[in-house]
Design a protein around this motif. Structure first.
Motif: not given
Length: 118
Positions: A78-82
């Motif tokens: 999961v990409p950062r900030g998502v």
């Protein structure tokens, strides 16, 4: 660390769900094992990606626009900030997560369960 880490033995030392255990450290990252069941909270990590590897069971990673289903041997980052929410709908799931040492599992120290070394 002086030897191999036996994940089955490590998983056998605890029964709590959503309570990460640190089994190794790699380049300032914690290698954590976690038993999960049911729904976790919606959350995001502002400063880091979130790595999930399923060892046993089926895990859904709910995102606001889709759901990613992981079977044993599959991983997802999961990409950062998502914003996301892991969900184990069909019983207990065993996973590995890799995060920078000290990262809160909810991305917020006020709601986090602290990872402990075993």
């Amino acid at each position: 660390m002086t030897g191999a880490v036996n994940l089955a033995e490590k998983f056998a030392t605890f029964s709590e769900h959503w309570a990460p255990r640190i089994v190794a450290t790699y380049n300032d990252n914690d290698i954590r094992i976690v038993k999960v069941e049911g729904e976790f909270v919606w959350h995001k990590h502002v400063d880091t990606d979130d790595f999930f590897l399923v060892l046993d069971g089926v895990l859904d990673i709910e995102l606001r626009d889709r759901t990613v289903t992981l079977n044993p041997g599959e991983l997802f980052v999961v990409p950062r900030g998502v914003e996301h929410r892991p969900v184990a709908r069909y019983g207990e799931v065993k996973i590995i997560v890799i995060e920078p040492a000290g990262t809160d599992n909810t991305g917020d120290s006020a709601t986090a369960t602290r990872a402990v070394a075993i």
